[in-house]
Design a protein around this motif. Structure first.
Motif, PDB file in Angstrom:
ATOM      1  N   PHE A   7       0.812  -1.221   0.000  1.00  0.00           N
ATOM      2  CA  PHE A   7       0.000   0.000   0.000  1.00  0.00           C
ATOM      3  C   PHE A   7       0.848   1.276   0.000  1.00  0.00           C
ATOM      4  O   PHE A   7       2.009   1.274   0.408  1.00  0.00           O
ATOM      5  CB  PHE A   7      -0.940   0.007   1.213  1.00  0.00           C
ATOM      6  N   ALA A   8       0.195   2.341  -0.439  1.00  0.00           N
ATOM      7  CA  ALA A   8       0.720   3.716  -0.381  1.00  0.00           C
ATOM      8  C   ALA A   8       2.109   3.843  -1.012  1.00  0.00           C
ATOM      9  O   ALA A   8       2.327   3.331  -2.108  1.00  0.00           O
ATOM     10  CB  ALA A   8       0.673   4.225   1.057  1.00  0.00           C
ATOM     11  N   SER A   9       3.052   4.499  -0.329  1.00  0.00           N
ATOM     12  CA  SER A   9       4.359   4.769  -0.946  1.00  0.00           C
ATOM     13  C   SER A   9       5.098   3.474  -1.282  1.00  0.00           C
ATOM     14  O   SER A   9       5.843   3.396  -2.253  1.00  0.00           O
ATOM     15  CB  SER A   9       5.214   5.647  -0.031  1.00  0.00           C
ATOM     16  N   ARG A  11       3.689   0.657  -2.309  1.00  0.00           N
ATOM     17  CA  ARG A  11       3.069   0.206  -3.567  1.00  0.00           C
ATOM     18  C   ARG A  11       3.667   0.964  -4.753  1.00  0.00           C
ATOM     19  O   ARG A  11       4.003   0.372  -5.773  1.00  0.00           O
ATOM     20  CB  ARG A  11       1.553   0.431  -3.482  1.00  0.00           C
ATOM     21  N   PRO A  77       4.205   3.494   7.735  1.00  0.00           N
ATOM     22  CA  PRO A  77       3.433   3.950   8.901  1.00  0.00           C
ATOM     23  C   PRO A  77       2.157   4.666   8.455  1.00  0.00           C
ATOM     24  O   PRO A  77       2.171   5.379   7.447  1.00  0.00           O
ATOM     25  CB  PRO A  77       4.391   4.912   9.600  1.00  0.00           C
ATOM     26  N   VAL A  78       1.072   4.466   9.192  1.00  0.00           N
ATOM     27  CA  VAL A  78      -0.233   4.993   8.766  1.00  0.00           C
ATOM     28  C   VAL A  78      -0.350   6.485   9.087  1.00  0.00           C
ATOM     29  O   VAL A  78       0.281   6.981  10.025  1.00  0.00           O
ATOM     30  CB  VAL A  78      -1.384   4.186   9.416  1.00  0.00           C
ATOM     31  N   THR A  79      -1.154   7.182   8.281  1.00  0.00           N
ATOM     32  CA  THR A  79      -1.276   8.641   8.452  1.00  0.00           C
ATOM     33  C   THR A  79      -2.717   9.126   8.258  1.00  0.00           C
ATOM     34  O   THR A  79      -2.958  10.181   7.678  1.00  0.00           O
ATOM     35  CB  THR A  79      -0.353   9.380   7.447  1.00  0.00           C
ATOM     36  N   GLY A  80      -3.681   8.322   8.735  1.00  0.00           N
ATOM     37  CA  GLY A  80      -5.079   8.735   8.618  1.00  0.00           C
ATOM     38  C   GLY A  80      -5.456   9.723   9.712  1.00  0.00           C
ATOM     39  O   GLY A  80      -4.615  10.193  10.467  1.00  0.00           O
TER      40      GLY A  80
ATOM     41  N   GLU B  50      -5.654   6.908   0.737  1.00  0.00           N
ATOM     42  CA  GLU B  50      -5.690   5.503   0.316  1.00  0.00           C
ATOM     43  C   GLU B  50      -5.934   4.665   1.557  1.00  0.00           C
ATOM     44  O   GLU B  50      -5.543   5.051   2.662  1.00  0.00           O
ATOM     45  CB  GLU B  50      -4.326   5.144  -0.304  1.00  0.00           C
ATOM     46  N   HIS B  51      -6.609   3.511   1.411  1.00  0.00           N
ATOM     47  CA  HIS B  51      -6.789   2.645   2.574  1.00  0.00           C
ATOM     48  C   HIS B  51      -6.732   1.196   2.152  1.00  0.00           C
ATOM     49  O   HIS B  51      -6.607   0.884   0.968  1.00  0.00           O
ATOM     50  CB  HIS B  51      -8.096   2.988   3.305  1.00  0.00           C
ATOM     51  N   LEU B 121      -4.676   3.691   6.846  1.00  0.00           N
ATOM     52  CA  LEU B 121      -5.068   4.810   5.990  1.00  0.00           C
ATOM     53  C   LEU B 121      -3.808   5.642   5.738  1.00  0.00           C
ATOM     54  O   LEU B 121      -3.015   5.843   6.664  1.00  0.00           O
ATOM     55  CB  LEU B 121      -6.100   5.678   6.711  1.00  0.00           C
ATOM     56  N   TRP B 122      -3.651   6.103   4.509  1.00  0.00           N
ATOM     57  CA  TRP B 122      -2.457   6.887   4.153  1.00  0.00           C
ATOM     58  C   TRP B 122      -2.864   8.122   3.387  1.00  0.00           C
ATOM     59  O   TRP B 122      -3.661   8.050   2.463  1.00  0.00           O
ATOM     60  CB  TRP B 122      -1.495   6.040   3.311  1.00  0.00           C
ATOM     61  N   LYS B 123      -2.252   9.248   3.786  1.00  0.00           N
ATOM     62  CA  LYS B 123      -2.644  10.555   3.255  1.00  0.00           C
ATOM     63  C   LYS B 123      -1.596  11.090   2.275  1.00  0.00           C
ATOM     64  O   LYS B 123      -0.403  11.038   2.548  1.00  0.00           O
ATOM     65  CB  LYS B 123      -2.713  11.490   4.465  1.00  0.00           C
ATOM     66  N   GLN B 124      -2.074  11.623   1.163  1.00  0.00           N
ATOM     67  CA  GLN B 124      -1.228  12.374   0.241  1.00  0.00           C
ATOM     68  C   GLN B 124      -1.739  13.798   0.225  1.00  0.00           C
ATOM     69  O   GLN B 124      -2.954  14.008   0.171  1.00  0.00           O
ATOM     70  CB  GLN B 124      -1.343  11.825  -1.184  1.00  0.00           C
ATOM     71  N   TRP B 133       3.277  12.071  -0.274  1.00  0.00           N
ATOM     72  CA  TRP B 133       2.848  11.264   0.866  1.00  0.00           C
ATOM     73  C   TRP B 133       3.189  11.989   2.169  1.00  0.00           C
ATOM     74  O   TRP B 133       4.280  12.541   2.297  1.00  0.00           O
ATOM     75  CB  TRP B 133       3.544   9.898   0.848  1.00  0.00           C
ATOM     76  N   VAL B 134       2.286  11.969   3.090  1.00  0.00           N
ATOM     77  CA  VAL B 134       2.506  12.612   4.393  1.00  0.00           C
ATOM     78  C   VAL B 134       3.296  11.645   5.276  1.00  0.00           C
ATOM     79  O   VAL B 134       2.993  10.456   5.318  1.00  0.00           O
ATOM     80  CB  VAL B 134       1.139  12.943   5.040  1.00  0.00           C
ATOM     81  N   ALA B 135       4.324  12.163   5.951  1.00  0.00           N
ATOM     82  CA  ALA B 135       5.117  11.310   6.847  1.00  0.00           C
ATOM     83  C   ALA B 135       4.392  11.170   8.178  1.00  0.00           C
ATOM     84  O   ALA B 135       3.678  12.078   8.606  1.00  0.00           O
ATOM     85  CB  ALA B 135       6.486  11.934   7.060  1.00  0.00           C
ATOM     86  N   SER B 136       4.552  10.019   8.822  1.00  0.00           N
ATOM     87  CA  SER B 136       3.911   9.831  10.127  1.00  0.00           C
ATOM     88  C   SER B 136       4.583  10.754  11.134  1.00  0.00           C
ATOM     89  O   SER B 136       5.758  11.086  10.996  1.00  0.00           O
ATOM     90  CB  SER B 136       4.012   8.377  10.570  1.00  0.00           C
TER      91      SER B 136
END
Lengths: 81, 154
Positions: A7-9, A11, A77-80, B50-51, B121-124, B133-136
């Motif tokens: 997933f994400a970066s 992927r 690492p998740v960033t929601g 994205e999730h 969940l991942w944020k851009q 992409w946003v870093a944690s």
């Protein structure tokens, strides 16, 4: 067969969102990561410390046991929220 | 009630539903997260989330059941949006009812802290250089770590 998802970066860096791997008796998530890393340089960051993993959609450590038919995922690492 | 959705939600409708379902509870606490229009680098033109379909829902349910183990709670509602979201739009909603306000405040904060560090969940962010992409953030992890030593407080 093991289904592996990215997933994400992660992927984006791999250029793939999922792949199937013939189950060959791997014990843990770390074994699977190691097998992928042997495919080439671009897979190397799967073994980086901040990469998270899940087995059957539950967050776990890289020492988590796996079985044939499992769904394994690797992601940053998740960033929601 | 848990929902992972592309569409926006009506905060007032969510509050009213919680109030209706409160069943004698004396407190409703809600949190709504909005998309910021700035970050450390400058202006943000919106975000994309994205999730991991399936796991996201599962992990939100787990977070709610962890909250129920710690506090005596009535209703819980969690909504997280995915896909493209514009600046200042709503992104996440957490609503909790409880007999007493302290439990409701704590549980609401616990749920959002836990979500930020464990839900897939991942944020851009849209920046002047394109989507990034946003870093944690360490501060999110520290917020979650505060809860690790808390036991059942109710």
């Amino acid at each position: 067969m093991i289904q592996i998802k990215f997933f994400a970066s992660l992927r984006e860096r791999l250029g793939t969102s999922s792949l199937n791997l013939q189950y060959a008796g791997e014990n843990t998530v770390a074994d699977v990561a190691h097998e992928l890393v042997e495919r080439g340089e671009e897979w190397r960051f799967l073994e980086e410390r901040d990469v998270l993993c899940a087995v059957n959609q539950t967050l776990c450590g890289k020492d988590a046991k796996i079985n044939d038919g499992d769904e394994i995922a690797f992601f940053p690492p998740v960033t929601g929220g | 009630m848990i929902s992972v959705q592309r569409d926006d939600f009506d905060h007032c409708e969510q509050y009213l539903a919680l109030k209706e379902e409160a069943d004698g509870d004396g407190a409703v606490v809600t949190f709504t997260g909005l998309v910021r229009d700035f970050n450390v680098q400058g202006a943000v033109s919106g975000i994309h989330i994205e999730h991991y379909p399936g796991m996201t829902e599962k992990s939100l349910m787990r977070i709610c059941s962890e909250a129920r183990k710690r506090w005596q709670l009535g209703q819980i509602r969690v909504i997280h949006r995915v896909g493209r979201i514009g600046p200042q739009e709503q992104i996440v909603f957490v609503g909790v009812t409880s007999k007493h306000r302290k439990n409701a405040f704590d549980a609401c904060e616990f749920i959002i802290d836990y979500l930020k560090t464990s839900a897939p969940l991942w944020k851009q962010e849209g920046t002047s250089e394109g989507m990034k992409w946003v870093a944690s953030r360490l501060s999110d992890k520290e917020a979650m770590d505060r809860w690790l030593n808390t036991t059942n407080l109710s």
